[in-house]
Write a protein that holds these residues in place. Structure first.
Motif, PDB file in Angstrom:
ATOM      1  N   CYS A   1       8.680  -4.640   2.067  1.00  0.00           N
ATOM      2  CA  CYS A   1       8.117  -4.146   0.812  1.00  0.00           C
ATOM      3  C   CYS A   1       8.959  -2.948   0.370  1.00  0.00           C
ATOM      4  O   CYS A   1       9.732  -2.401   1.143  1.00  0.00           O
ATOM      5  CB  CYS A   1       6.658  -3.739   0.968  1.00  0.00           C
TER       6      CYS A   1
ATOM      7  N   ARG B   1      10.027   1.902   6.130  1.00  0.00           N
ATOM      8  CA  ARG B   1       9.595   1.054   5.022  1.00  0.00           C
ATOM      9  C   ARG B   1       8.613   0.013   5.535  1.00  0.00           C
ATOM     10  O   ARG B   1       8.733  -0.482   6.656  1.00  0.00           O
ATOM     11  CB  ARG B   1      10.799   0.357   4.382  1.00  0.00           C
TER      12      ARG B   1
ATOM     13  N   THR C   1       5.715  -4.623  -3.959  1.00  0.00           N
ATOM     14  CA  THR C   1       4.949  -3.491  -3.459  1.00  0.00           C
ATOM     15  C   THR C   1       3.917  -4.035  -2.477  1.00  0.00           C
ATOM     16  O   THR C   1       3.671  -5.243  -2.416  1.00  0.00           O
ATOM     17  CB  THR C   1       4.212  -2.764  -4.595  1.00  0.00           C
ATOM     18  N   GLU C   2       3.304  -3.152  -1.724  1.00  0.00           N
ATOM     19  CA  GLU C   2       2.280  -3.605  -0.783  1.00  0.00           C
ATOM     20  C   GLU C   2       1.114  -4.273  -1.499  1.00  0.00           C
ATOM     21  O   GLU C   2       0.595  -5.292  -1.056  1.00  0.00           O
ATOM     22  CB  GLU C   2       1.762  -2.419   0.024  1.00  0.00           C
TER      23      GLU C   2
ATOM     24  N   GLN D   1       7.972   0.119  -0.546  1.00  0.00           N
ATOM     25  CA  GLN D   1       7.514   1.474  -0.279  1.00  0.00           C
ATOM     26  C   GLN D   1       7.843   2.034   1.102  1.00  0.00           C
ATOM     27  O   GLN D   1       7.979   1.297   2.075  1.00  0.00           O
ATOM     28  CB  GLN D   1       5.979   1.577  -0.425  1.00  0.00           C
TER      29      GLN D   1
ATOM     30  N   GLU E   1       1.359   0.536 -10.522  1.00  0.00           N
ATOM     31  CA  GLU E   1       0.120   0.379  -9.778  1.00  0.00           C
ATOM     32  C   GLU E   1      -0.777   1.585 -10.020  1.00  0.00           C
ATOM     33  O   GLU E   1      -0.320   2.720 -10.070  1.00  0.00           O
ATOM     34  CB  GLU E   1       0.393   0.237  -8.282  1.00  0.00           C
TER      35      GLU E   1
ATOM     36  N   GLU F   1       1.079  -5.762  -4.403  1.00  0.00           N
ATOM     37  CA  GLU F   1       1.493  -7.074  -4.908  1.00  0.00           C
ATOM     38  C   GLU F   1       1.498  -8.095  -3.773  1.00  0.00           C
ATOM     39  O   GLU F   1       1.009  -9.220  -3.934  1.00  0.00           O
ATOM     40  CB  GLU F   1       2.881  -6.979  -5.533  1.00  0.00           C
TER      41      GLU F   1
END
Length: 280
Positions: free
Chosen positions: A216, A228, A142-143, A218, A271, A145
């Motif tokens: 990532c 994305r 994820t962003e 998302q 998150e 992370e």
């Protein structure tokens, strides 16, 4: 996020986020690792498939005319340096759509990854990245992370800290000079570099800035699109793109000579935007 004066609108505001613990690959996925995946599965990457016009037009503005069938070939975007200054809004000045260009043939027909098995794999779409991660028993970060890992768990501008990118020894594989025609090669690499060619950050992670963009998981919701998010910048970007908070996004089928991947593992992410949490 960031309040840096160079930050884009979609990189703010700064806000606290909680992420569950996870492991991140120490390096970007290499050609050697990706070849293991291909050999085991027979997977065909986006760049190696002839485009399906019915699917492609879903990502284009309405009424976009169908291109000539001669253009609907398996291909990818390859960087070509110009002879001198050009309009930087004219991306076609340094990008060429080359048939046969793919992870196997990074610069198109006649090129090879021979002797580059320790370089990051390129021409990887978001779909390809998802497929590799699933095969490896991992997932895309994820962003939050990615940003936590890049910063080494501390609030620093760059993976190496706050030192200016032009100070001291080269810190990452990125463009230095006049884009897209003059690269000073201070870092010794024009295109990709073998993974781990520069010092790791405090978490022991290499190339969290430069070399290749990494996908990532998302959507870039701030742009209200199907794009994305990608992070980290690449060999063809200035080191301003190496800031831990810098974000960009591409269409999931987009692939070119500066896009690869890096995976994480651990429990499926949860998150929490901490400002939305109740006091109890």
């Amino acid at each position: 996020g960031s309040s840096d004066k160079q930050a884009r609108d979609d990189e703010s505001p700064i806000h606290p986020v909680h992420v569950d613990s996870f492991w991140m690959d120490q390096t970007e996925v290499t050609n050697f690792q990706f070849k293991e995946f291909i050999d085991a599965t027979g997977y065909i990457t986006t760049a190696e498939k002839k485009p399906n016009w019915e699917e492609l037009k879903k990502e284009l503005p309405p009424d976009t005319p169908k291109p000539n069938d001669s253009l609907l070939k398996a291909a990818s975007l390859v960087f070509e340096a110009t002879d001198g200054p050009v309009n930087l809004n004219d991306y076609g000045a340094w990008w060429q759509w080359k048939s046969k260009a793919s992870w196997r043939y990074p610069k198109g027909k006649g090129s090879s990854i021979e002797n580059k098995m320790d370089h990051p794999v390129v021409h990887i779409s978001w779909y390809d990245a998802q497929a590799y991660a699933a095969w490896a028993g991992k997932r895309l970060p994820t962003e939050a992370e990615w940003e936590w890992a890049a910063s080494g768990g501390v609030n620093k501008k760059y993976p190496w800290g706050d030192e200016a990118v032009t100070s001291g020894e080269p810190k990452a594989n990125a463009w230095e000079g006049d884009f897209p025609y003059k690269n000073t090669l201070k870092d010794q690499f024009f295109y990709t570099a073998p993974v781990g060619s520069f010092k790791s950050n405090s978490f022991g992670l290499f190339d969290m800035a430069g070399n290749v963009w990494v996908w990532c998981v998302q959507l870039n919701a701030s742009r209200h699109s199907t794009q994305r998010v990608v992070r980290g910048g690449s060999w063809m970007n200035y080191l301003v793109h190496a800031k831990c908070f810098y974000r960009n996004s591409f269409d999931p089928a987009e692939r070119y000579l500066a896009v690869g991947l890096r995976c994480v593992s651990g429990s499926r992410f949860t998150e929490i935007e901490t400002e939305d949490m109740d006091d109890d």
